[in-house]
Scaffold this active site. Structure first.
Site, PDB file in Angstrom:
ATOM      1  CB  CYS A   1      -0.910  -0.001   1.223  1.00 59.43           C
ATOM      2  SG  CYS A   1      -2.127   1.337   1.210  1.00 59.43           S
TER       3      CYS A   1
ATOM      4  CB  SER B   1       2.422  -9.476   2.536  1.00 62.31           C
ATOM      5  OG  SER B   1       2.543  -9.247   3.929  1.00 62.31           O
TER       6      SER B   1
ATOM      7  NE  ARG C   1     -10.016  -2.096  -0.408  1.00 59.09           N
ATOM      8  CZ  ARG C   1      -9.135  -1.589   0.429  1.00 59.09           C
ATOM      9  NH1 ARG C   1      -8.332  -0.618   0.021  1.00 59.09           N
ATOM     10  NH2 ARG C   1      -9.041  -2.027   1.675  1.00 59.09           N
TER      11      ARG C   1
END
Length: 488
Positions: A307, A364, A403
């Protein structure tokens, strides 16, 4: 407001450690179960992220069998996502209360297609779809030497000496019947009408996965992501019809009018479904989502490894502080929060739980497992799996742009908040979960926590600086053998 602009100091996982406490509990004896809502209980506090390189039906099945939960991502068509949910719900049953069935006049081709799609080895045959009187059963053995798949089922199905049982048959009783007659499927009937089905595979799975997270009917639990886009109503409807247990309103900024309105709408329409909303990072946002009707709030703005929200948008709250602030509000409502993102080691999981999280969401750490849908790559002789953020350009082009509130933008105008990359292949999910939960168990033993509630309520933190972090990792040595639960 102006005077308090820089008043808050925030912490994340690498800023804190749990303080060891007097303990009378061994790691093997701690209780890892958590009640997320009235209808959803997990046996481990782990949820796989609703990302298109992390969770589809294969991952969700594996997660539920380990006692956790998988969130089917929404970067696919409505029918496809509902189909993924159905695969999970039908993958394992104590008693299949609504089994697939076909009629004698349908073709063998249709039977083969149904059995292949849902990976089942047989299907009951009923006289018609209204009366559903059992007249036969069709299994792989009946189809073994069939060459003409256009023939009718009635010509090849087993009709004589059908073994059945009443609807109130227990799994223990069913197992004895199956073994006695050397069959794999036991139709449950009432006055000749097909009412259910028990299979030997489901009984074997109950024995193999005793810790599995299941609903009241003995089916694996599954969640699915929805958004606030134009197709949300029909998507939610199809997911509920498919049997989803948890709906996750998944956005980058959960403290927005569109999300709050969607929470109210979904909860009013489907009050029986557990509803998760997020993502947020403040107590105020948590309060507003709970008051709108959310059962669970998902916490994390920008902590994920893939991110870039915090560097692109300059927004976020370091994750330990975000969890604690949101959990403080959640306690007032008697509800749960999920800590989503930033977790690199099993030690981070227990920190997230001690800070107030009821469960953690992992991306992850699970993306490299065999069960993830990410493509496999070979790089410099080593096996990897593709992993990308839902805010990455590739994921947004496939459908996750809503999103990030960019649904109406052309692809060339997307402003990504994530990256695409690769993560080392890890093998079977169960091995990764074993190591992660082993670390959590160890941490609970060190803190004297018998269960997760006690960990949340009693565990205490100490802050540390860069020197403390360096001291915490292996140092003054060259690592020559990789550990299954540590890489840096």
């Amino acid at each position: 407001m102006w005077e308090s602009k820089f008043a808050k100091e925030s912490l994340t996982f690498d800023d804190v450690l749990l303080i060891p406490a007097q303990s009378d509990i061994l790691p093997k004896d701690v209780d890892l179960s958590v009640q997320l809502s009235d209808k959803v209980k997990l046996n481990i506090p782990v949820i796989s992220a609703g990302m298109d390189t992390v969770t589809e039906s294969k991952m969700a099945i594996a997660m539920a069998r380990q006692g956790g939960l998988g969130v089917i991502h929404k970067n696919m068509g409505v029918e496809e996502q509902a189909d993924e949910v159905q695969k999970v719900k039908r993958s394992e049953n104590g008693v299949i209360s609504n089994p697939f069935f076909l009629t004698p006049e349908e073709s063998v081709y249709e039977a083969e297609a149904l059995m292949g799609k849902y990976r089942i080895s047989g299907v009951p045959i009923v006289d018609n779809k209204e009366d559903r009187n059992l007249v036969g059963i069709l299994t792989n053995r009946d189809l073994r030497f069939i060459e003409d798949f256009s023939i009718k089922i009635v010509d090849v199905m087993t009709q004589e000496n059908l073994i059945t049982a009443p609807v109130n048959t227990t799994l223990e009783e069913a197992e004895k019947i199956l073994q006695k007659h050397k069959i794999e499927k036991l139709p449950l009937v009432k006055d000749g009408r097909l009412e259910g089905l028990i299979t030997i595979k489901d009984i074997e799975k109950v024995i193999e996965f005793p810790n599995a997270a299941k609903d009241e009917h003995g089916r694996l639990l599954v969640a699915a992501a929805i958004g606030i886009s134009k197709d949300t109503d029909i998507r939610a409807q199809k997911l509920v019809e498919a049997g989803v247990d948890v709906l996750v309103i998944d956005t980058a900024h959960g403290h927005s009018k569109g999300v709050i309105d969607q929470v109210k709408h979904i909860k009013k329409t489907y009050p029986e479904i557990t509803l998760v909303a997020g993502n947020v990072a403040t107590a105020e946002a948590t309060k507003d989502l709970f008051e709108a009707g959310a059962d669970i709030v998902k916490v994390g703005i920008g902590p994920g490894s893939i991110c870039t929200t915090r560097v692109v948008a300059g927004v976020g709250v370091p994750q330990i502080t975000a969890i604690y602030d949101c959990a403080t509000e959640a306690r007032k409502h008697g509800k749960a929060i999920i800590a989503d993102g930033g977790i690199k080691f099993s030690g981070d999981i227990i920190k997230a739980l001690a800070a107030g999280g009821h469960a953690v969401m992992l991306g992850s750490l699970l993306a490299g497992t065999e069960e993830s849908p990410g493509a496999t790559e070979i790089f410099q002789g080593r096996q990897y799996k593709v992993y990308r953020g839902m805010g990455s350009l590739g994921a947004m082009e496939k459908g996750s742009n809503d999103r990030y509130f960019q649904e109406d933008k052309a692809p060339k105008k997307f402003v990504p908040e994530g990256i695409e990359g690769r993560t080392a292949y890890k093998g079977a999910l169960q091995d990764t979960i074993y190591q992660l939960m082993g670390g959590v168990r160890a941490g609970m033993g060190y803190t004297g926590s018998h269960d997760l509630r006690e960990l949340r309520e009693e565990a205490q933190f100490t802050r540390m600086g860069p020197a403390g972090l360096a001291e915490s990792h292996p140092h003054n040595i060259q690592i020559t053998k990789e550990s299954p639960n540590y890489s840096f």
